[in-house]
Design an enzyme around this catalytic site. Structure first.
Site, PDB file in Angstrom:
ATOM      1  N   PRO A 105       0.695  -1.070  -0.027  1.00  0.00           N
ATOM      2  CA  PRO A 105      -0.188   0.217  -0.248  1.00  0.00           C
ATOM      3  C   PRO A 105       1.007   1.154   0.014  1.00  0.00           C
ATOM      4  CG  PRO A 105      -0.516  -1.288   1.882  1.00  0.00           C
ATOM      5  CD  PRO A 105       0.619  -2.062   1.089  1.00  0.00           C
ATOM      6  N   VAL A 106       0.377   2.164  -0.691  1.00  0.00           N
ATOM      7  CA  VAL A 106       1.133   3.634  -0.750  1.00  0.00           C
ATOM      8  C   VAL A 106       0.868   4.695   0.095  1.00  0.00           C
ATOM      9  CG1 VAL A 106       1.537   5.408  -2.885  1.00  0.00           C
ATOM     10  CG2 VAL A 106       1.228   3.114  -3.278  1.00  0.00           C
ATOM     11  N   GLY A 109       3.465   4.251   5.435  1.00  0.00           N
ATOM     12  CA  GLY A 109       4.524   4.053   6.334  1.00  0.00           C
ATOM     13  C   GLY A 109       4.944   2.791   6.364  1.00  0.00           C
ATOM     14  N   LEU A 110       4.531   2.005   5.140  1.00  0.00           N
ATOM     15  CA  LEU A 110       5.341   0.737   4.906  1.00  0.00           C
ATOM     16  C   LEU A 110       6.398   0.568   4.017  1.00  0.00           C
ATOM     17  CD1 LEU A 110       2.008  -1.619   4.953  1.00  0.00           C
ATOM     18  CD2 LEU A 110       3.513  -0.865   6.771  1.00  0.00           C
ATOM     19  N   GLY A 111       6.916   1.911   3.528  1.00  0.00           N
ATOM     20  CA  GLY A 111       7.994   1.985   2.664  1.00  0.00           C
ATOM     21  C   GLY A 111       8.015   1.515   1.243  1.00  0.00           C
ATOM     22  N   SER A 112       6.609   1.870   0.928  1.00  0.00           N
ATOM     23  CA  SER A 112       6.426   1.386  -0.645  1.00  0.00           C
ATOM     24  C   SER A 112       7.360   2.136  -1.620  1.00  0.00           C
ATOM     25  CB  SER A 112       5.124   1.711  -0.934  1.00  0.00           C
ATOM     26  OG  SER A 112       4.864   2.837  -1.860  1.00  0.00           O
ATOM     27  N   SER A 113       7.728   3.514  -1.423  1.00  0.00           N
ATOM     28  CA  SER A 113       8.676   4.103  -2.132  1.00  0.00           C
ATOM     29  C   SER A 113       9.977   3.714  -2.273  1.00  0.00           C
ATOM     30  CB  SER A 113       8.631   5.845  -1.962  1.00  0.00           C
ATOM     31  OG  SER A 113       9.341   6.132  -0.859  1.00  0.00           O
ATOM     32  N   ALA A 114      10.399   3.326  -0.923  1.00  0.00           N
ATOM     33  CA  ALA A 114      11.740   2.776  -0.794  1.00  0.00           C
ATOM     34  C   ALA A 114      11.873   1.222  -1.845  1.00  0.00           C
ATOM     35  CB  ALA A 114      12.287   2.604   0.500  1.00  0.00           C
ATOM     36  N   ASP A 157      14.685   3.354   5.573  1.00  0.00           N
ATOM     37  CA  ASP A 157      13.896   2.475   4.662  1.00  0.00           C
ATOM     38  C   ASP A 157      14.852   1.910   3.557  1.00  0.00           C
ATOM     39  OD1 ASP A 157      12.049   3.723   6.236  1.00  0.00           O
ATOM     40  OD2 ASP A 157      10.789   4.627   4.632  1.00  0.00           O
TER      41      ASP A 157
HETATM   42  O1  PMV Z   1       6.721   7.309   6.786  1.00  0.00           O
HETATM   43  P1  PMV Z   1       7.991   6.536   6.458  1.00  0.00           P
HETATM   44  O2  PMV Z   1       7.511   5.197   6.459  1.00  0.00           O
HETATM   45  O3  PMV Z   1       8.491   6.994   5.299  1.00  0.00           O
HETATM   46  O4  PMV Z   1       8.911   6.439   7.595  1.00  0.00           O
HETATM   47  C1  PMV Z   1       9.610   7.625   7.769  1.00  0.00           C
HETATM   48  C2  PMV Z   1      10.635   7.267   9.132  1.00  0.00           C
HETATM   49  C3  PMV Z   1      11.390   8.672   9.636  1.00  0.00           C
HETATM   50  O5  PMV Z   1      12.025   8.164  10.685  1.00  0.00           O
HETATM   51  C4  PMV Z   1      10.356   9.470  10.334  1.00  0.00           C
HETATM   52  C5  PMV Z   1      11.954   9.439   8.637  1.00  0.00           C
HETATM   53  C6  PMV Z   1      13.325   8.856   8.320  1.00  0.00           C
HETATM   54  O6  PMV Z   1      14.141   9.404   7.335  1.00  0.00           O
HETATM   55  O7  PMV Z   1      13.669   7.942   8.814  1.00  0.00           O
END
Ligand code: PMV
Length: 318
Positions: A105-106, A109-114, A157
């Protein structure tokens, strides 16, 4: 030795990379403090194929769109950026088309872009090189792409998505933890959020002495969590998740929706629960020995809940 122009290119190349969860230490990791992340059993797949014309074409099966870009133009698209950097590194004299097919899922917070950036980097680096790239080479290319998505990413990520497993991460340091495979319930609040904006808000308050102590407290929670993970002590891991959440709340990165889901999971008997990633919306996570039950109570509170397995493989060729 074969020259770069004479080796036989294997066409196409498919690489995949996993989604991730930050278990402990989000936000403080941006300031050089440690965090712990784990790779999940949902993956992004990227297939790269050469084009005779020197251009970049990015096709997303999920979004149903296609972007065309040149090798050098300024771009706001992380996948195009990953392609540009990989093409430059390999001194490619052809173009590339990448096709993305992702289970992740985009923007929650599950790192889809990474994951997509890492899989893109891996596929293109291999497509235009004589030998398989190292994980460090892949991570370095993807990190450039993440700068577009996140501004000033800590790098956690791209590190977890590249190396997989469960890692203890500090800027410049990655330790692979012999952590157990766990089932974790993820509850998506479905509230959109912007990582870059939330990270910038934290930056504005982090110098304030009334806030700065949070950084040190979370840092000690992360170190204790490392020990608890190494001992597979689920009760302690859960307790530390609850503690980490208290200090994330104090940093101002939680939300009403996240708090509600976290409380519901805790009351239903989870070992612990907290937000994951940047916060402000997106997902919370709960550690439990009865994932179906927690998934059910979260769904009843309006979340989109699902169960994931931790400690999965990092980037790989398919
Ligand atoms: O929201 P996400 O999954 O992109 O996580 C960001 C994590 C942070 O610690 C808030 C930012 C970072 O660059 O580590």
């Amino acid at each position: 030795m074969l020259s770069l122009t004479s080796f036989e290119m294997t066409n196409p190349i498919t690489a995949s990379a996993p989604a991730k969860l930050i278990l402990f230490g989000e936000h403080i990791v941006v300031y050089g403090e440690p965090a712990i992340a784990t790779a999940l059993d949902k993956r992004a797949y990227v297939t790269a194929i050469t084009l005779d014309e020197k251009k970049i074409v990015v096709r997303s099966k999920n979004l149903g769109n296609e972007i065309e870009a040149s090798f050098k133009e300024q771009t706001k698209d992380p996948v195009v950026r990953a392609a540009q950097v990989a093409l430059e590194k390999t001194k490619a004299n052809k173009g590339v088309q990448v096709e993305i097919n992702s289970e992740i899922p985009v923007s929650v917070g599950l790192g889809s872009s990474a994951s997509v950036s890492v899989a893109t980097a891996a596929a293109i680096l291999k497509l235009f090189s004589e030998k398989e790239p190292s994980k460090f080479e892949i991570m370095a290319v993807a990190h450039e792409a993440e700068k577009i998505a996140h501004g000033n990413p800590s790098g956690i990520d791209t590190a977890i998505t590249t190396f997989g497993g469960t890692i203890f991460f500090k800027k410049g340091e990655i330790e692979s933890l012999g952590a157990p495979q766990m089932e974790i319930v993820v509850g998506n609040t479905k509230v959109p959020r912007n990582t870059k904006e939330i990270v910038e808000n934290v930056k504005k308050i982090i110098e304030d002495p009334r806030v700065a102590y949070n950084l040190f407290t979370i840092s000690s929670i992360v170190r204790r969590a490392r020990e608890a993970l190494l001992r597979s002590n689920l009760t302690e891991i859960g307790h530390l998740m609850n503690k980490n959440q208290e200090f994330l709340r104090a940093l101002g990165v939680s939300s009403v929706e996240l708090e509600q889901l976290i409380q519901v999971a805790q009351q239903a008997g989870a070992y612990g629960a907290k937000l994951t990633g940047a916060g402000g919306g997106g997902c919370m996570i709960a550690l439990t020995d009865s994932p179906e039950k927690i998934q059910d109570v979260l769904n009843k509170r309006g979340a989109e809940a699902f169960v994931v397995k931790t400690n999965q493989a990092g980037v790989r060729y398919e």
